[in-house]
Scaffold this motif. Structure first.
Motif, mmCIF file in Angstrom:
data_model
loop_
_atom_site.group_PDB
_atom_site.id
_atom_site.type_symbol
_atom_site.label_atom_id
_atom_site.label_comp_id
_atom_site.label_asym_id
_atom_site.label_seq_id
_atom_site.Cartn_x
_atom_site.Cartn_y
_atom_site.Cartn_z
ATOM 1 N N GLU A 31 -20.045 75.022 132.267
ATOM 2 C CA GLU A 31 -18.781 74.853 132.732
ATOM 3 C C GLU A 31 -17.712 74.232 132.419
ATOM 4 O OE1 GLU A 31 -18.557 77.010 135.372
ATOM 5 O OE2 GLU A 31 -19.845 77.793 134.774
ATOM 6 N N VAL A 32 -18.395 73.006 131.641
ATOM 7 C CA VAL A 32 -17.455 72.417 130.835
ATOM 8 C C VAL A 32 -17.009 72.640 129.933
ATOM 9 C CG1 VAL A 32 -17.248 69.801 129.589
ATOM 10 C CG2 VAL A 32 -18.671 70.294 132.226
ATOM 11 N N ALA A 33 -17.647 73.630 128.700
ATOM 12 C CA ALA A 33 -17.074 74.483 127.519
ATOM 13 C C ALA A 33 -16.353 75.293 128.205
ATOM 14 C CB ALA A 33 -18.083 74.785 127.332
ATOM 15 N N ARG A 34 -16.809 76.026 128.961
ATOM 16 C CA ARG A 34 -15.927 76.831 129.452
ATOM 17 C C ARG A 34 -13.955 76.463 129.603
ATOM 18 N NH1 ARG A 34 -18.513 81.984 132.136
ATOM 19 N NH2 ARG A 34 -20.053 80.666 132.862
ATOM 20 N N SER A 35 -13.773 74.785 130.803
ATOM 21 C CA SER A 35 -13.631 75.343 131.383
ATOM 22 C C SER A 35 -12.494 74.655 130.072
ATOM 23 C CB SER A 35 -13.435 74.171 132.317
ATOM 24 O OG SER A 35 -14.057 72.791 132.042
ATOM 25 N N ALA A 36 -12.956 74.359 128.980
ATOM 26 C CA ALA A 36 -12.284 73.277 127.611
ATOM 27 C C ALA A 36 -11.171 74.272 126.853
ATOM 28 C CB ALA A 36 -13.334 72.842 127.033
ATOM 29 N N LYS A 37 -12.686 75.229 126.754
ATOM 30 C CA LYS A 37 -11.987 76.297 126.411
ATOM 31 C C LYS A 37 -10.457 77.588 126.468
ATOM 32 C CE LYS A 37 -13.755 81.026 124.250
ATOM 33 N NZ LYS A 37 -15.147 82.329 124.456
ATOM 34 N N ASN A 38 -11.149 77.850 127.847
ATOM 35 C CA ASN A 38 -9.700 78.241 129.143
ATOM 36 C C ASN A 38 -8.378 77.510 127.917
ATOM 37 O OD1 ASN A 38 -11.414 80.677 129.925
ATOM 38 N ND2 ASN A 38 -11.468 79.282 132.238
ATOM 39 N N LEU A 39 -8.477 76.318 128.551
ATOM 40 C CA LEU A 39 -7.436 75.159 128.799
ATOM 41 C C LEU A 39 -7.072 75.429 127.450
ATOM 42 C CD1 LEU A 39 -5.697 73.650 129.994
ATOM 43 C CD2 LEU A 39 -6.955 72.042 130.209
ATOM 44 N N LYS A 40 -8.016 75.246 125.852
ATOM 45 C CA LYS A 40 -7.389 75.744 124.692
ATOM 46 C C LYS A 40 -6.683 76.774 124.659
ATOM 47 C CE LYS A 40 -9.004 76.716 120.717
ATOM 48 N NZ LYS A 40 -9.805 76.796 119.510
ATOM 49 N N GLN A 41 -6.848 77.732 124.997
ATOM 50 C CA GLN A 41 -6.141 79.095 125.747
ATOM 51 C C GLN A 41 -5.175 79.297 126.329
ATOM 52 O OE1 GLN A 41 -9.690 81.574 126.565
ATOM 53 N NE2 GLN A 41 -9.808 82.048 124.858
ATOM 54 N N ARG A 101 -10.477 65.207 134.302
ATOM 55 C CA ARG A 101 -10.982 66.305 135.387
ATOM 56 C C ARG A 101 -11.476 67.429 135.593
ATOM 57 N NH1 ARG A 101 -7.660 63.209 140.705
ATOM 58 N NH2 ARG A 101 -6.383 63.143 139.027
ATOM 59 N N SER A 102 -10.188 67.751 135.266
ATOM 60 C CA SER A 102 -10.332 69.557 135.718
ATOM 61 C C SER A 102 -11.891 70.362 134.266
ATOM 62 C CB SER A 102 -9.502 70.180 135.553
ATOM 63 O OG SER A 102 -8.377 70.025 133.986
ATOM 64 N N ILE A 103 -11.764 69.509 133.539
ATOM 65 C CA ILE A 103 -12.881 69.802 132.237
ATOM 66 C C ILE A 103 -13.878 69.194 131.970
ATOM 67 C CG2 ILE A 103 -13.165 69.531 129.925
ATOM 68 C CD1 ILE A 103 -10.158 69.595 129.208
ATOM 69 N N ILE A 104 -14.428 67.816 132.550
ATOM 70 C CA ILE A 104 -15.356 66.913 132.546
ATOM 71 C C ILE A 104 -16.528 67.466 133.455
ATOM 72 C CG2 ILE A 104 -14.927 65.629 130.481
ATOM 73 C CD1 ILE A 104 -15.189 63.298 132.560
ATOM 74 N N TYR A 105 -15.865 67.714 134.853
ATOM 75 C CA TYR A 105 -16.374 67.689 135.956
ATOM 76 C C TYR A 105 -16.580 69.268 136.686
ATOM 77 C CZ TYR A 105 -16.162 62.713 136.083
ATOM 78 O OH TYR A 105 -16.273 61.653 135.667
#
Lengths: 279, 279
Positions: A259-269, A244-248
């Motif tokens: 925003e989806v891309a940004r949240s995935a990038k953030n979590l990766k980091q 949820r915290s990424i795809i939504y």
């Protein structure tokens, strides 16, 4: 290629232990695609493909969750197939099915997921006993993630119950899986919850080579720092799932793909203290 | 009508506690319909409709097993829908799905099975905790059969493990379900194995009003006499399921529908010592 090798390559290539959970919840789709009352598989499919396009750079794996596809009715399975076919071949695809059944039913599940849909791995539920895993254990190219310690509060009800010898049911499952790995060409992994970091160590120490699938970071509130500590001595590669915290992310905005891309990038980091051990 | 009332009526009308399990195993279909390597949903559908036609006189319920439908690929779900629609409305329809998942996934499963497919009941797996049942518990017209003591040897691995207080995990699940029934409009039932008759009594005594779904008579070798004894003091109506020994009777012969009918009729009669308590 064995599942373990594919997993290692996927994590190295993306320099990421992130797994993006694909849970197409009709209530949460981006505003422009949302239609709460009527399941529209075409919209779900468009949504998920966009999510995949913008997150693939940041993750090693995708985990479509069958429950959400089944809720679309018979069309949901076509959608699941379409999404599985769309996923990049160098990513690990985990069908989050949580199946658990005996003999010929389990054989049919193995056939459905390993042959028909041809995913890399499946999640299984061991409640009915370890024989329920057998039909899945002859495939060197495949992986099985068995529910061992889940991230929800209900894990207390059965999985964290103590047995008379003092071990929890979770720790006992881990021991049994390690024993089974010796005789199994399929890679055996475990689902363990990030929200349970203090309980994690006594479970994974029983099976230090097991790949781990770890939900609970993100919306469920698991801490990356605690998780990194708990994994300090673990050799099996972890995939840390967030759905949820990424795809939504940004779902009320027209800019949601960004925003989806940004949240995935953030979590990766955020996960890099964990990831660096495996790349 | 509540699930409990529909169950009582179905058993009384058929004078039977028999549940026919619909497990369309491609390897076992009657010779004229068999095609092991290629899933042919049309043949599966023709087979199951014939099975339903010739057994409906003898049973109170049908239990299609999702694993076998999923193995047909995306078409399998259309076949499942077709079979659910074909089943007589006065019979209990149990989707044997053994699902178990949290929050929004469980909600989506509830939506899929109780709304979209509109079956009477579903089987659920409680390993992840009792909160996983919640999304299913607001439906007076529906039933949930929770895996409590299964009929396979692997039941020893977790379900028959003793907890420190001396009760088995199975007995503990039964207690928790009984407590939950007090607050739940949905009827809560239990899946308990006929092959485990000596272990059955200490489990069902914790929830004497629970409807039971009992696999294990027939091919798995459970004894009707022992089962009748174990159920002597149980108030909840049992459904005794048989799949393979009914639906694949006479499968090498062109006369297989007659053999299927005969085996259903025989089992109905064998079960009469149990059934007579509830009609």
């Amino acid at each position: 290629m064995t599942f373990k090798d594919k997993l290692a390559e996927a994590v190295q290539e993306a320099e990421s232990t992130l797994c993006v959970g694909l849970d197409p919840n009709l209530d949460l789709l981006p505003a422009g695609l949302r239609n709460k009352d009527i399941a529209d598989p075409a919209k779900v499919s468009r949504f998920l493909k966009k999510v995949i396009d913008v997150t693939r750079e940041y993750c090693a794996a995708y985990k479509p969750n069958l429950g959400f596809f089944e809720a679309l009715g018979p069309d949901g399975w076509d959608t699941f197939q379409e999404i599985v076919d769309y996923l990049p071949p160098d990513k690990i695809i985990i069908a989050d099915a949580k199946r658990g059944d005996i003999s010929s039913t389990a054989e049919h599940y193995a056939r459905a997921f390993f042959e028909h849909f041809d995913v890399d791995a499946i999640t299984l539920n061991p409640l009915m006993g370890f024989e329920t895993l057998d039909p899945f254990l002859e495939e060197p190219g495949k992986g099985v993630y068995t529910l061992t310690l889940t991230s929800n509060p209900g894990a207390e009800d059965i999985l964290l119950k103590k047995l008379p010898d003092g071990d929890t049911v979770s720790a006992y499952i881990a021991q049994r899986l390690r024993q089974r790995q010796d005789k199994s060409p399929t890679t055996l992994g475990m689902v363990v919850g990030a929200t349970k970091a203090p309980d994690l160590q006594p479970v994974i120490m029983h099976f230090p080579a097991a790949p781990l699938l770890i939900p609970g970071v993100g919306k469920q509130g698991g801490s990356v720092v605690e998780l990194a500590e708990a994994l300090a001595n673990h050799r099996g590669i972890p995939l840390i799932n967030s759905s949820r915290s990424i795809i939504y992310a940004g779902s009320e905005s027209q800019q949601w793909p960004k925003e989806v891309a940004r949240s995935a990038k953030n979590l990766k980091q955020q996960l890099s203290p964990i990831t660096k051990k495996y790349v």
